[in-house]
Design a protein around this motif. Sequence first.
Motif, PDB file in Angstrom:
ATOM      1  N   THR A  71       8.295   3.147   7.395  1.00  0.00           N
ATOM      2  CA  THR A  71       7.805   3.960   8.514  1.00  0.00           C
ATOM      3  C   THR A  71       8.956   4.721   9.161  1.00  0.00           C
ATOM      4  O   THR A  71      10.130   4.376   9.007  1.00  0.00           O
ATOM      5  N   ASN A  72       8.616   5.751   9.911  1.00  0.00           N
ATOM      6  CA  ASN A  72       9.647   6.570  10.541  1.00  0.00           C
ATOM      7  C   ASN A  72      10.501   5.767  11.513  1.00  0.00           C
ATOM      8  O   ASN A  72      11.713   5.986  11.621  1.00  0.00           O
ATOM      9  N   GLU A  73       9.872   4.830  12.240  1.00  0.00           N
ATOM     10  CA  GLU A  73      10.644   4.026  13.191  1.00  0.00           C
ATOM     11  C   GLU A  73      11.697   3.187  12.462  1.00  0.00           C
ATOM     12  O   GLU A  73      12.836   3.076  12.929  1.00  0.00           O
ATOM     13  N   TRP A  74      11.317   2.595  11.330  1.00  0.00           N
ATOM     14  CA  TRP A  74      12.292   1.797  10.584  1.00  0.00           C
ATOM     15  C   TRP A  74      13.302   2.678   9.854  1.00  0.00           C
ATOM     16  O   TRP A  74      14.460   2.272   9.657  1.00  0.00           O
ATOM     17  N   LYS A  75      12.901   3.884   9.486  1.00  0.00           N
ATOM     18  CA  LYS A  75      13.875   4.827   8.928  1.00  0.00           C
ATOM     19  C   LYS A  75      14.989   5.087   9.933  1.00  0.00           C
ATOM     20  O   LYS A  75      16.171   5.132   9.583  1.00  0.00           O
ATOM     21  N   HIS A  79       0.670  -1.644   4.593  1.00  0.00           N
ATOM     22  CA  HIS A  79       0.187  -0.385   4.037  1.00  0.00           C
ATOM     23  C   HIS A  79      -1.346  -0.383   4.055  1.00  0.00           C
ATOM     24  O   HIS A  79      -1.990  -1.434   4.098  1.00  0.00           O
ATOM     25  N   SER A 122       1.114  -3.470  11.820  1.00  0.00           N
ATOM     26  CA  SER A 122       1.184  -2.049  11.482  1.00  0.00           C
ATOM     27  C   SER A 122       2.530  -1.412  11.801  1.00  0.00           C
ATOM     28  O   SER A 122       2.938  -0.455  11.116  1.00  0.00           O
ATOM     29  N   PHE A 123       3.202  -1.904  12.841  1.00  0.00           N
ATOM     30  CA  PHE A 123       4.399  -1.208  13.310  1.00  0.00           C
ATOM     31  C   PHE A 123       5.671  -2.058  13.292  1.00  0.00           C
ATOM     32  O   PHE A 123       6.775  -1.510  13.173  1.00  0.00           O
TER      33      PHE A 123
END
Length: 224
Positions: free
Chosen positions: A27-31, A104, A125-126
């Motif tokens: 996810t973008n946050e973990w990126k 996912h 989810s997050f």
Amino acid sequence: MDKLDFLNKYRDNVELVSINDVDSFITNEWKNVFKEETQNKRVKNTISIWKKHCEKELRNTINYLSEHLIDVSLIKTSYGISVIYELIMMDGSIDYYEGLLPIHDYEKELFIWNSIPESLKSFYSFVHNGFYYYASQNMGILPVQKVTCMNDYDWGIIEDLKLDILFSMKSTYIFFETGMGGYVLLDMQNYGDENSIVWFSRKKPIYNKNFWDIVDEWLVMGFN
């Protein structure tokens, strides 16, 4: 013993990977966590994810992580891609916790997704699809792949203590496991954060406990 040697003691063929290796899976946050080059920034961004999505539910866990987390890494195992938490303990030793990447969509289809509380959906989810002590894969929130129905087991404790079960075994699932005979359950016919069941393999269950209060307490117990 370095980190990779330790991790391979408990899992075969563990690899440390970079964000470039798993960009499409994360996810973008973990990126944003793993694009950072310094440990301090990775830790800060990790704590921010927890605070954003479960600060109310897991405040004590987050406080502990804020004080003891010194780095996070990405690993690849037969289970998929995971985040490894490196925690410095009270005695100065290092311990490791594992969080699978957020769930996912295809995994939701294989799970009782629509039946679980929104707060648990948010965590899966997050934050992580499961978060637990790496070495034992216990003392934590189970990945959806390992969430099982109470009816799938033969619980000898029921007959031994002549328990009067106050929920349906067929609609009740295990979401947290200590590895030492303690479980946190949710009955999908009567779910809600206030209506979880604390189940034990050797003593009577406790009813109507707040799901997140118990999970938060037991996670911190596991850290210690």
